[in-house]
Motif scaffolding. Structure first.
Motif, PDB file in Angstrom:
ATOM      1  N   GLN A  51      50.615   6.015  32.902  1.00 13.61           N
ATOM      2  CA  GLN A  51      50.403   6.162  31.844  1.00 13.61           C
ATOM      3  C   GLN A  51      48.939   6.396  31.610  1.00 13.61           C
ATOM      4  O   GLN A  51      48.005   5.769  32.045  1.00 13.61           O
ATOM      5  CB  GLN A  51      51.131   5.400  30.709  1.00 13.61           C
ATOM      6  N   LEU A  52      48.258   7.058  30.522  1.00 22.58           N
ATOM      7  CA  LEU A  52      46.869   7.333  30.274  1.00 22.58           C
ATOM      8  C   LEU A  52      46.562   7.025  28.631  1.00 22.58           C
ATOM      9  O   LEU A  52      47.371   7.563  28.029  1.00 22.58           O
ATOM     10  CB  LEU A  52      46.692   8.969  30.600  1.00 22.58           C
ATOM     11  N   ILE A  53      45.603   6.466  28.399  1.00 18.22           N
ATOM     12  CA  ILE A  53      45.136   6.114  27.155  1.00 18.22           C
ATOM     13  C   ILE A  53      43.631   6.432  27.051  1.00 18.22           C
ATOM     14  O   ILE A  53      42.965   5.908  27.986  1.00 18.22           O
ATOM     15  CB  ILE A  53      45.330   4.534  26.522  1.00 18.22           C
ATOM     16  N   LEU A  54      43.181   7.227  25.881  1.00 16.88           N
ATOM     17  CA  LEU A  54      41.848   7.647  26.017  1.00 16.88           C
ATOM     18  C   LEU A  54      41.560   7.146  24.587  1.00 16.88           C
ATOM     19  O   LEU A  54      42.180   7.555  23.585  1.00 16.88           O
ATOM     20  CB  LEU A  54      41.444   9.024  26.178  1.00 16.88           C
ATOM     21  N   TYR A  55      40.423   6.365  24.342  1.00 10.46           N
ATOM     22  CA  TYR A  55      40.094   5.852  22.937  1.00 10.46           C
ATOM     23  C   TYR A  55      39.076   6.798  22.535  1.00 10.46           C
ATOM     24  O   TYR A  55      38.142   6.996  23.343  1.00 10.46           O
ATOM     25  CB  TYR A  55      39.545   4.145  23.191  1.00 10.46           C
ATOM     26  N   PRO A  56      38.982   7.217  21.253  1.00 11.37           N
ATOM     27  CA  PRO A  56      38.057   8.115  20.644  1.00 11.37           C
ATOM     28  C   PRO A  56      36.823   7.314  20.521  1.00 11.37           C
ATOM     29  O   PRO A  56      36.656   6.082  20.146  1.00 11.37           O
ATOM     30  CB  PRO A  56      38.575   8.414  19.550  1.00 11.37           C
ATOM     31  N   ASP A  57      35.622   8.102  20.329  1.00 12.55           N
ATOM     32  CA  ASP A  57      34.320   7.640  20.138  1.00 12.55           C
ATOM     33  C   ASP A  57      34.003   6.424  20.751  1.00 12.55           C
ATOM     34  O   ASP A  57      33.706   5.226  20.074  1.00 12.55           O
ATOM     35  CB  ASP A  57      34.253   7.369  18.605  1.00 12.55           C
ATOM     36  N   SER A  58      34.138   6.056  22.181  1.00 14.58           N
ATOM     37  CA  SER A  58      34.052   4.951  22.659  1.00 14.58           C
ATOM     38  C   SER A  58      33.515   5.167  24.166  1.00 14.58           C
ATOM     39  O   SER A  58      33.661   6.007  24.575  1.00 14.58           O
ATOM     40  CB  SER A  58      35.419   4.018  22.737  1.00 14.58           C
ATOM     41  N   GLY A  59      32.712   4.215  24.617  1.00 15.46           N
ATOM     42  CA  GLY A  59      31.925   4.215  25.874  1.00 15.46           C
ATOM     43  C   GLY A  59      32.741   3.331  27.026  1.00 15.46           C
ATOM     44  O   GLY A  59      33.714   3.196  26.838  1.00 15.46           O
ATOM     45  N   HIS A  60      31.899   3.022  27.692  1.00 14.70           N
ATOM     46  CA  HIS A  60      32.429   1.987  28.854  1.00 14.70           C
ATOM     47  C   HIS A  60      33.188   0.704  28.361  1.00 14.70           C
ATOM     48  O   HIS A  60      33.821   0.163  29.160  1.00 14.70           O
ATOM     49  CB  HIS A  60      31.245   1.654  29.824  1.00 14.70           C
ATOM     50  N   GLY A  61      32.591   0.364  27.048  1.00 13.49           N
ATOM     51  CA  GLY A  61      33.285  -0.852  26.375  1.00 13.49           C
ATOM     52  C   GLY A  61      34.464  -0.465  25.426  1.00 13.49           C
ATOM     53  O   GLY A  61      34.467  -1.389  24.419  1.00 13.49           O
ATOM     54  N   ALA A  62      35.414   0.368  25.789  1.00 17.68           N
ATOM     55  CA  ALA A  62      36.401   0.899  24.929  1.00 17.68           C
ATOM     56  C   ALA A  62      37.077  -0.303  24.494  1.00 17.68           C
ATOM     57  O   ALA A  62      37.546  -0.309  23.510  1.00 17.68           O
ATOM     58  CB  ALA A  62      37.005   2.131  25.483  1.00 17.68           C
ATOM     59  N   LEU A  63      37.507  -1.278  25.717  1.00 13.62           N
ATOM     60  CA  LEU A  63      38.508  -2.123  25.342  1.00 13.62           C
ATOM     61  C   LEU A  63      37.755  -3.131  24.217  1.00 13.62           C
ATOM     62  O   LEU A  63      38.722  -3.964  23.747  1.00 13.62           O
ATOM     63  CB  LEU A  63      38.954  -2.875  26.691  1.00 13.62           C
TER      64      LEU A  63
END
Length: 282
Positions: free
Chosen positions: A253-265
């Motif tokens: 499964q794939l999750i892409l978080y908006p307006d975020s960089g390498h520290g998305a989590l």
């Protein structure tokens, strides 16, 4: 939370932290979550990624969580390997030492490369896999350029602010909140091991991405349910890596978080925790 050093058969000592909610029923062995941190500020930083100020580590609410520093990193002794395969072997040795026969494995950044290697080579050990801000073998990386850019921002209070977060007001605010959580820990912090760690880790990541795997053989060997997570504007390991992994893996499964960089989590930590728990519990 307990902090402990484990001694391997080779004599090296591996630092680990274990978190569990003692008010909950003890989970079964195959519900343990083992977390392989990334290549920068090791175990102390992991705490800030999934922690709220009013709760213990959210991922540990209903399962034991073991965050560990691989060889030479943080308070772990030994020499830091300069390749992913050796890092994976050290991690498996550590898990064997703890007596874990089945784990859920979470790897971030370089740790995600190590987690891929482990899942592909030790299928019976890994129940589910979470890969965050990482790249497949032969993937795209801009490590040195991004680090140089981040450290050029002398006005930033910490290089992780431009390194992990976008330039938007919302992302920068999330970055400052992340740094507040990092600095909130005053005791039992991990030391910075300097170039003895960062140089071989950089070589490992660059070599991993420079090694062609045109048929994605390693990814296709991973049959476990997998969750691939990335920030939409990750400049170090671009989001295209996550999409390529998602397409090549048979059960991802794939999750892409908006307006975020390498520290998305770090930026979307509450959402990440809820989605990671839903994935592990499914």
């Amino acid at each position: 939370m307990s902090s402990k050093l484990e001694t391997t058969a080779s004599g090296s000592r591996t630092a680990r932290r274990r978190r569990t909610n003692l008010q909950r029923k003890r989970p079964k062995l195959d519900d343990r979550l083992s977390r392989k941190p990334s290549s920068t500020r090791v175990t102390s930083q992991w705490k800030s990624r999934v922690k709220s100020r009013r709760k213990s580590t959210a991922l540990a609410l209903d399962r034991p969580v073991v965050a560990f520093d691989n060889a030479g990193v943080g308070r772990s002794t030994g020499e830091t390997p300069d390749n992913v395969a050796a890092m994976a072997r050290d991690a498996v040795t550590f898990l064997d030492l703890l007596g874990f026969s089945k784990v859920d494995l979470l790897g971030y950044s370089l740790g995600g490369c190590v987690a891929q290697q482990i899942a592909a080579e030790h299928g019976s050990l890994v129940r589910k896999l979470i890969l965050v801000g990482t790249a497949p073998q032969g993937g795209e990386e801009h490590l040195l350029a991004v680090l140089e850019e981040a450290f050029s921002h002398t006005e930033a209070p910490d290089p992780r602010l431009p390194l992990f977060f976008t330039r938007s007001a919302a992302s920068q605010a999330a970055g400052r909140a992340f740094l507040d959580r990092v600095y909130a820990r005053k005791e039992d912090r991990d030391s910075d091991n300097g170039s003895a760690v960062t140089d071989p880790q950089a070589k490992a990541l660059i070599t991993w991405c420079a090694t062609p795997d045109p048929g994605h053989a390693l990814l296709r060997a991973i049959e476990q349910p997998s969750l691939v997570v990335s920030g939409s504007h990750d400049t170090m390991l671009p989001a295209g890596n996550a999409y390529a992994m998602f397409k090549a893996m048979s059960n991802a499964q794939l999750i892409l978080y908006p307006d975020s960089g390498h520290g998305a989590l770090f930026q979307h930590h509450s959402l990440f925790v809820s989605q990671a728990r839903a994935f592990l519990d499914a």
